[in-house]
Every structure is written in C-alpha cells, then in structure tokens.
Scaffold this active site. Structure first.
Site, PDB file in Angstrom:
ATOM      1  N   LYS A 120     -36.039  27.529 -71.056  1.00  0.00           N
ATOM      2  CA  LYS A 120     -37.109  28.151 -70.246  1.00  0.00           C
ATOM      3  C   LYS A 120     -38.012  28.987 -71.168  1.00  0.00           C
ATOM      4  O   LYS A 120     -39.229  28.861 -71.121  1.00  0.00           O
ATOM      5  CB  LYS A 120     -36.503  29.058 -69.191  1.00  0.00           C
ATOM      6  CG  LYS A 120     -37.509  29.957 -68.470  1.00  0.00           C
ATOM      7  CD  LYS A 120     -36.893  30.783 -67.353  1.00  0.00           C
ATOM      8  CE  LYS A 120     -36.329  32.082 -67.842  1.00  0.00           C
ATOM      9  NZ  LYS A 120     -37.314  33.139 -68.135  1.00  0.00           N
ATOM     10  N   ASN A 121     -37.407  29.800 -72.025  1.00  0.00           N
ATOM     11  CA  ASN A 121     -38.205  30.756 -72.809  1.00  0.00           C
ATOM     12  C   ASN A 121     -38.903  30.145 -74.009  1.00  0.00           C
ATOM     13  O   ASN A 121     -39.701  30.813 -74.658  1.00  0.00           O
ATOM     14  CB  ASN A 121     -37.335  31.962 -73.210  1.00  0.00           C
ATOM     15  CG  ASN A 121     -36.994  32.805 -71.988  1.00  0.00           C
ATOM     16  OD1 ASN A 121     -37.532  32.576 -70.901  1.00  0.00           O
ATOM     17  ND2 ASN A 121     -36.085  33.743 -72.152  1.00  0.00           N
TER      18      ASN A 121
ATOM     19  N   ARG B 243     -43.716  37.178 -65.351  1.00  0.00           N
ATOM     20  CA  ARG B 243     -44.273  38.035 -66.390  1.00  0.00           C
ATOM     21  C   ARG B 243     -44.832  37.255 -67.561  1.00  0.00           C
ATOM     22  O   ARG B 243     -45.762  37.679 -68.217  1.00  0.00           O
ATOM     23  CB  ARG B 243     -43.171  38.964 -66.902  1.00  0.00           C
ATOM     24  CG  ARG B 243     -42.820  40.069 -65.991  1.00  0.00           C
ATOM     25  CD  ARG B 243     -42.005  41.015 -66.753  1.00  0.00           C
ATOM     26  NE  ARG B 243     -42.446  41.059 -68.135  1.00  0.00           N
ATOM     27  CZ  ARG B 243     -43.549  41.679 -68.555  1.00  0.00           C
ATOM     28  NH1 ARG B 243     -44.330  42.246 -67.683  1.00  0.00           N
ATOM     29  NH2 ARG B 243     -43.861  41.693 -69.821  1.00  0.00           N
TER      30      ARG B 243
ATOM     31  N   CYS C  46     -40.610  44.583 -63.214  1.00  0.00           N
ATOM     32  CA  CYS C  46     -39.634  43.788 -62.474  1.00  0.00           C
ATOM     33  C   CYS C  46     -38.367  44.648 -62.419  1.00  0.00           C
ATOM     34  O   CYS C  46     -38.347  45.781 -62.883  1.00  0.00           O
ATOM     35  CB  CYS C  46     -39.381  42.459 -63.170  1.00  0.00           C
ATOM     36  SG  CYS C  46     -38.642  42.687 -64.766  1.00  0.00           S
TER      37      CYS C  46
ATOM     38  N   ARG D 222     -41.713  46.960 -68.072  1.00  0.00           N
ATOM     39  CA  ARG D 222     -42.276  45.825 -68.817  1.00  0.00           C
ATOM     40  C   ARG D 222     -43.743  46.070 -69.217  1.00  0.00           C
ATOM     41  O   ARG D 222     -44.643  45.392 -68.792  1.00  0.00           O
ATOM     42  CB  ARG D 222     -42.160  44.526 -68.011  1.00  0.00           C
ATOM     43  CG  ARG D 222     -40.791  44.244 -67.446  1.00  0.00           C
ATOM     44  CD  ARG D 222     -39.733  43.927 -68.488  1.00  0.00           C
ATOM     45  NE  ARG D 222     -39.923  42.670 -69.171  1.00  0.00           N
ATOM     46  CZ  ARG D 222     -39.473  41.496 -68.721  1.00  0.00           C
ATOM     47  NH1 ARG D 222     -38.866  41.429 -67.572  1.00  0.00           N
ATOM     48  NH2 ARG D 222     -39.662  40.395 -69.432  1.00  0.00           N
TER      49      ARG D 222
ATOM     50  N   SER E 142     -41.420  42.596 -80.352  1.00  0.00           N
ATOM     51  CA  SER E 142     -41.555  42.068 -78.988  1.00  0.00           C
ATOM     52  C   SER E 142     -41.731  40.552 -79.023  1.00  0.00           C
ATOM     53  O   SER E 142     -42.618  40.036 -79.722  1.00  0.00           O
ATOM     54  CB  SER E 142     -42.781  42.713 -78.322  1.00  0.00           C
ATOM     55  OG  SER E 142     -43.317  41.876 -77.317  1.00  0.00           O
ATOM     56  N   VAL E 143     -40.906  39.826 -78.266  1.00  0.00           N
ATOM     57  CA  VAL E 143     -40.997  38.357 -78.218  1.00  0.00           C
ATOM     58  C   VAL E 143     -42.370  37.946 -77.687  1.00  0.00           C
ATOM     59  O   VAL E 143     -43.104  37.192 -78.323  1.00  0.00           O
ATOM     60  CB  VAL E 143     -39.867  37.793 -77.337  1.00  0.00           C
ATOM     61  CG1 VAL E 143     -40.040  36.295 -77.122  1.00  0.00           C
ATOM     62  CG2 VAL E 143     -38.505  38.105 -77.936  1.00  0.00           C
TER      63      VAL E 143
ATOM     64  N   ASP F  25     -30.205  38.874 -72.756  1.00  0.00           N
ATOM     65  CA  ASP F  25     -30.152  37.907 -71.656  1.00  0.00           C
ATOM     66  C   ASP F  25     -28.742  37.402 -71.381  1.00  0.00           C
ATOM     67  O   ASP F  25     -28.540  36.679 -70.410  1.00  0.00           O
ATOM     68  CB  ASP F  25     -31.068  36.716 -71.942  1.00  0.00           C
ATOM     69  CG  ASP F  25     -32.525  37.116 -71.878  1.00  0.00           C
ATOM     70  OD1 ASP F  25     -33.382  36.322 -72.291  1.00  0.00           O
ATOM     71  OD2 ASP F  25     -32.798  38.240 -71.419  1.00  0.00           O
TER      72      ASP F  25
ATOM     73  N   ILE G 109     -32.474  47.023 -75.205  1.00  0.00           N
ATOM     74  CA  ILE G 109     -33.770  46.341 -75.091  1.00  0.00           C
ATOM     75  C   ILE G 109     -34.534  46.760 -73.844  1.00  0.00           C
ATOM     76  O   ILE G 109     -35.712  47.075 -73.907  1.00  0.00           O
ATOM     77  CB  ILE G 109     -33.572  44.801 -75.108  1.00  0.00           C
ATOM     78  CG1 ILE G 109     -32.832  44.361 -76.375  1.00  0.00           C
ATOM     79  CG2 ILE G 109     -34.907  44.075 -74.949  1.00  0.00           C
ATOM     80  CD1 ILE G 109     -33.618  44.570 -77.664  1.00  0.00           C
TER      81      ILE G 109
ATOM     82  N   ARG H 172     -34.909  30.662 -60.906  1.00  0.00           N
ATOM     83  CA  ARG H 172     -35.960  30.782 -61.922  1.00  0.00           C
ATOM     84  C   ARG H 172     -35.461  30.300 -63.272  1.00  0.00           C
ATOM     85  O   ARG H 172     -36.227  29.835 -64.092  1.00  0.00           O
ATOM     86  CB  ARG H 172     -36.406  32.248 -62.054  1.00  0.00           C
ATOM     87  CG  ARG H 172     -37.130  32.787 -60.839  1.00  0.00           C
ATOM     88  CD  ARG H 172     -37.673  34.176 -61.112  1.00  0.00           C
ATOM     89  NE  ARG H 172     -38.376  34.185 -62.396  1.00  0.00           N
ATOM     90  CZ  ARG H 172     -38.641  35.297 -63.065  1.00  0.00           C
ATOM     91  NH1 ARG H 172     -38.268  36.466 -62.587  1.00  0.00           N
ATOM     92  NH2 ARG H 172     -39.276  35.258 -64.214  1.00  0.00           N
TER      93      ARG H 172
HETATM   94  C1  EPZ Z   1     -38.712  37.830 -73.491  1.00  0.00           C
HETATM   95  O1  EPZ Z   1     -39.332  38.787 -72.653  1.00  0.00           O
HETATM   96  C2  EPZ Z   1     -37.888  36.943 -72.573  1.00  0.00           C
HETATM   97  N1  EPZ Z   1     -38.777  36.263 -71.626  1.00  0.00           N
HETATM   98  C3  EPZ Z   1     -36.862  37.787 -71.820  1.00  0.00           C
HETATM   99  O2  EPZ Z   1     -36.065  36.893 -71.045  1.00  0.00           O
HETATM  100  C4  EPZ Z   1     -35.953  38.470 -72.843  1.00  0.00           C
HETATM  101  O3  EPZ Z   1     -35.044  39.310 -72.162  1.00  0.00           O
HETATM  102  C5  EPZ Z   1     -36.817  39.320 -73.801  1.00  0.00           C
HETATM  103  O4  EPZ Z   1     -37.811  38.463 -74.432  1.00  0.00           O
HETATM  104  C6  EPZ Z   1     -35.982  39.961 -74.905  1.00  0.00           C
HETATM  105  O5  EPZ Z   1     -35.311  38.988 -75.629  1.00  0.00           O
HETATM  106  C7  EPZ Z   1     -39.447  35.165 -72.032  1.00  0.00           C
HETATM  107  O6  EPZ Z   1     -39.348  34.731 -73.170  1.00  0.00           O
HETATM  108  C8  EPZ Z   1     -40.319  34.500 -70.995  1.00  0.00           C
HETATM  109  P1  EPZ Z   1     -40.072  41.767 -75.222  1.00  0.00           P
HETATM  110  P2  EPZ Z   1     -40.496  39.768 -73.249  1.00  0.00           P
HETATM  111  O7  EPZ Z   1     -41.563  41.840 -75.255  1.00  0.00           O
HETATM  112  O8  EPZ Z   1     -41.333  39.007 -74.192  1.00  0.00           O
HETATM  113  C9  EPZ Z   1     -40.764  46.399 -74.504  1.00  0.00           C
HETATM  114  C10 EPZ Z   1     -35.084  36.021 -69.120  1.00  0.00           C
HETATM  115  O9  EPZ Z   1     -34.079  36.410 -68.537  1.00  0.00           O
HETATM  116  N2  EPZ Z   1     -42.195  46.082 -74.637  1.00  0.00           N
HETATM  117  O10 EPZ Z   1     -39.324  41.373 -76.457  1.00  0.00           O
HETATM  118  O11 EPZ Z   1     -41.142  40.447 -72.107  1.00  0.00           O
HETATM  119  C11 EPZ Z   1     -40.206  45.834 -73.196  1.00  0.00           C
HETATM  120  O12 EPZ Z   1     -40.461  46.730 -72.133  1.00  0.00           O
HETATM  121  C12 EPZ Z   1     -36.122  37.014 -69.611  1.00  0.00           C
HETATM  122  O13 EPZ Z   1     -35.340  34.817 -69.406  1.00  0.00           O
HETATM  123  C13 EPZ Z   1     -43.114  47.131 -74.692  1.00  0.00           C
HETATM  124  O14 EPZ Z   1     -42.743  48.306 -74.623  1.00  0.00           O
HETATM  125  O15 EPZ Z   1     -39.586  40.804 -74.051  1.00  0.00           O
HETATM  126  C14 EPZ Z   1     -38.741  45.707 -73.491  1.00  0.00           C
HETATM  127  O16 EPZ Z   1     -38.112  46.961 -73.302  1.00  0.00           O
HETATM  128  C15 EPZ Z   1     -35.833  38.406 -69.101  1.00  0.00           C
HETATM  129  N3  EPZ Z   1     -44.444  46.853 -74.800  1.00  0.00           N
HETATM  130  C16 EPZ Z   1     -38.712  45.340 -74.975  1.00  0.00           C
HETATM  131  O17 EPZ Z   1     -39.993  45.705 -75.506  1.00  0.00           O
HETATM  132  C17 EPZ Z   1     -44.906  45.551 -74.886  1.00  0.00           C
HETATM  133  O18 EPZ Z   1     -46.138  45.359 -75.019  1.00  0.00           O
HETATM  134  C18 EPZ Z   1     -38.487  43.849 -75.222  1.00  0.00           C
HETATM  135  O19 EPZ Z   1     -39.546  43.177 -74.641  1.00  0.00           O
HETATM  136  C19 EPZ Z   1     -43.965  44.492 -74.837  1.00  0.00           C
HETATM  137  C20 EPZ Z   1     -42.610  44.779 -74.714  1.00  0.00           C
END
Ligand code: EPZ
Length: 417
Positions: free
Chosen positions: A22-23, A92, A116, A121, A163-164, A305, A327, A397
């Site tokens: 999915k990701n 998201r 969420c 987020r 951030s991913v 995850d 995280i 999802r």
């Molecule tokens: C991706 O989300 C994944 N989703 C998430 O999987 C996964 O949990 C997450 O990466 C961490 O591995 C997809 O790939 C679609 P991040 P993402 O930006 O990109 C903070 C699932 O279950 N942050 O790495 O949103 C954020 O709040 C989902 O499939 C900021 O502060 O994750 C979080 O605390 C859930 N500002 C941390 O960084 C920003 O601009 C990690 O977020 C962006 C993120």
C-alpha cells in the site's frame, strides 16, 4: 458499518503470498501525474486506499484503465488541480499530490488533510521543504494553495526529521525542477526505494534513494514505463506475527526478508522459531515466547506500523515487555481495546508497559486506526471464545478482505453488515 466476527483458538496452516505494498503503491500512483506518457503498474493491492487514490487522480483528469490486474495511467490531459476535501479527508497520503501537481501546473490547491486517530499529522516539513524549490504556500479556509514563483529550481534540502511523506513529496517535485536537488536526512524506507526505482524507470535521474542523502537531477519530461510494485512488508510482518501468536507452522512468501530485519531480530530475541530464506519466512511452533523492550524508529528501526501487532504478541509472552512509540504522538488506541480482551497494559507518556502471560478472552472491540484494527484481529484469533471487531473500514484500508485472505489458511472470520 461492517464488523468481523472472529472465532478464537484459531488454526493456521499452509503458506500465504504477500500482496503489493500500500505505502509504495500510493506515491507511485501519484507519480503518474508527472508524466504525459503511460505508466503501467502491476502488483497493485486491492485496497480501499488504492480505490480512493484512483478516484482522486481521476478527479485531476488522469486516465486510468485496469485490465487483468495491470493498471495503466496517463496524465497527458490534466484538467483540474484542486483536490477536494471529500477525497482528501479519507486518506492523508493525498498530500503527496502537491509536489507533482505543482511541477505540472505550477499551482495547486489541496484540502488540508485532517489529522487522524494516531496524531495531528502536521505537514510543516512538506511545505517548508517544497518552499525551498521555489513554491509559495498559503493556507486559507481549509485549503493549502501552492504557487510556483516562476519555475521549480533544484536546491539543497535538510529535513529536520526523516519524514516518509515529505521525502516522497520533495523527490516528486524535484524530478522536473531545473538543476540538482539534494535531500539530506531523507527517509530510507523500502517504499522510498520503490518510488525512486519507478521514477527512474520513467526517465528520472535519482541516486541515493534508500539512503539518507538523495540526489535528483531535474529532467524535462518522462517516458513510457512499466513497473512492478514491491511486496507489502507491513502486511507480511502482520502475518508473521499472527503465526508466532497462533504458534503453528506457517510460511509467508513473495517477500524480501532483508526489509523485515528489525522484526526478525526482535522475534529471534523473543525466542520465536523462524526459518528465513531468500524470498520467504517459515514460522515453526516454539516452546515459549519471552517478553522484550523495544522502541519504534524510522527505517531500519522497528516499524511503527507493526507496533500494535507486536503488542498483541507481547501480551501472551512469558514475562513483561515495553514499547516506546517514538514516531506518532498518539498511537496507543489499541491498548484499551486489547485490555478489553484480557490484556493488562498501562501507558506512561510515550511508553506502553505490557504484562505478559495473558490469555485473551473474546469480547466486542472497536477498531480505531488501520494497524490497531489488525492487532485486535490477531488477539481475537488467539482468544478463548468469539471476538467482534467493529468499524472494520479502518482494516479494509490496508488489508485485502482479511476474512478471505487469511480465512483460507484456517482462521474462521465472518463479516457482518
Ligand atoms: C508514512 O506516513 C506511512 N504512510 C505511515 O503508514 C507510517 O506510519 C509512517 O510513514 C511512518 O513510517 C504512507 O506511507 C502512506 P512521516 P507519513 O511523515 O509519511 C511527523 C499505515 O499504517 N511529521 O514519516 O505521514 C508526523 O506527525 C500508515 O500504512 C511532521 O511533524 O509519516 C509523525 O509524527 C500510518 N511534519 C512523524 O513525523 C511533517 O510535515 C512521521 O511522519 C510530516 C511528518
């Protein structure tokens, strides 16, 4: 709203093929926006989030055809650059269309993705990073409006956190920018590697994807491409944990175990009995699983995850465990529901303290976020008696019809409207 009725003390046998990720699929589907030529994708999973993403891309004018599990996308005639609230609020990952739409249209308007259940987020890292490529943003009445001042120019971008999503957004915006972009402290998740490989197959010039420094040389246009999506390492990890919990011989196939190293090492320390081959892992019954202390971290650390899922195993382990969730600020929604199933878990700030040696007992529970939902299913499969998991749209999802996909290997799971 659908619910799942799960019979406890489940059997489990045979071997399961893991579907596409999915990701990795979501950003790769969005990458089609960058090209005027065909992008042919295979191994796209049949998930609610993928259906939502297809609707969102079609709302911009992307032509999408599906034939015998191959998806062909063509974004030659884009007609709209506004992503409306209804489509964005459900997923998201929609925020990832920002980079590509700005690269094509020079302006875009995206409804602010809501938070969420696992956290607020924020998207500050996305916006601050894209700004460095020459994009101005304004946030007004629930929308983000982005405008490319004159053209996208490559730049050096230091991410404050790996951030991913922000890494993916910047990669996609930089593909068509003028000159070179360097992303420092980039996320290293395997899904980033898959996105980079797919974009390079379309004619992009990216090196270093999968490391913390990614170099992108802007190009003028992209060409036709066909790409096969990687396996879903979180679905694979979920089913590996199910087999350890049910304690029956089971094989998880079509995977690259190297992308599950942190889970494998953790399970070995917990005395699980695993046979790891090149493309599959076999779980054998083990005498006793022992507790462990872990914390979630960006890849290659323990994936957030899989946090809810391993917590369910820890409840059954011999001795106590702890999980520090580093995280997300609120990813313990499954704790109260696991406690309803007989667990004894306490939370202090970012750490969950899990008492071991528990026997789950069936009950009514409520799904909250995608991965919390599946941890309740795993506990239900091991419980004495019947468990009902409500609001399973969260589960759909990320897991293809789990009552069918897992059901053919022993578990008795029924879906009720
Ligand atoms: C991706 O989300 C994944 N989703 C998430 O999987 C996964 O949990 C997450 O990466 C961490 O591995 C997809 O790939 C679609 P991040 P993402 O930006 O990109 C903070 C699932 O279950 N942050 O790495 O949103 C954020 O709040 C989902 O499939 C900021 O502060 O994750 C979080 O605390 C859930 N500002 C941390 O960084 C920003 O601009 C990690 O977020 C962006 C993120």
């Amino acid at each position: 709203m659908d619910k799942l009725i799960i019979q406890g003390e489940s059997d489990l046998f045979g071997s399961i093929d893991i579907p596409g990720s999915k990701n990795a699929s979501l950003p790769i589907l969005i990458a089609s926006l960058l090209s005027e030529k065909n992008l042919n994708l295979t191994n796209i999973p049949k998930l609610q989030d993928v259906k939502s993403m297809i609707l969102l891309l079609e709302s911009f004018g992307v032509k999408i055809n599906e034939n015998d599990s191959k998806l062909t996308l063509n974004a030659k005639d884009l007609k709209n650059n506004i992503a409306d609230y209804d489509l964005v609020r459900k997923m998201r990952a929609s925020i990832l269309v920002l980079g590509p739409l700005l690269a094509r249209f020079k302006q875009a308007k995206i409804s602010l993705p809501g938070g969420c259940s696992i956290g607020t987020r924020p998207i500050d890292i996305h916006l601050n990073s894209l700004n460095k490529l020459g994009i101005n943003f304004e946030i007004e009445n629930g929308f983000i409006s982005g405008l490319v001042k004159n053209e996208l120019i490559g730049n050096i971008i230091d991410l404050p956190f790996p951030s991913v999503g922000a890494t993916e957004n910047v990669i996609m915006a930089a593909i068509l920018a003028k000159g070179k972009t360097i992303i420092n402290n980039a996320a290293k998740e395997p899904e980033i590697i898959d996105l980079g490989e797919c974009l390079n197959s379309m004619g992009a010039k990216i090196i270093g994807h999968g490391t913390n420094t990614i170099n992108i040389e802007g190009v003028n246009q992209l060409h036709d491409s066909s790409y096969d999506i990687m396996f879903d390492r979180i679905v694979a990890g979920t089913y590996i944990l199910a087999a350890v919990m049910i304690n029956k011989k089971f094989t998880v196939k079509n995977i690259k175990p190297k992308y599950l190293e942190s889970l494998i090492q953790t399970l070995i320390k917990m005395k699980a009995n695993l046979i790891v081959n090149d493309n599959d892992i076999t779980i054998l019954p083990s005498k006793k699983i022992i507790g462990i202390n872990i914390e979630t971290a960006p890849y290659p650390g323990f994936p957030t995850d899989l946090q809810a899922q391993i917590m369910a195993l820890m409840c059954m382990a011999d001795g106590p465990s702890t999980i520090k969730e580093k995280i997300f600020e609120n990813r313990f929604m499954h704790v109260s529901e696991l406690n309803r199933l007989g667990a004894n878990i306490k939370i202090k700030k970012d750490t969950a303290f899990i008492e071991g040696n528990k026997q789950f007992k069936g009950a009514q529970v409520m799904a909250s976020d995608l991965r919390a939902s599946v941890s309740l299913v795993l506990a239900g499969l091991c419980a004495k008696g019947e468990t009902t998991v409500n609001r399973v749209y969260h589960l759909d999802r990320g897991y293809e019809k789990i009552e069918e996909t897992l059901g053919i290997y022993g578990p008795i799971i029924k879906r009720e409207k």
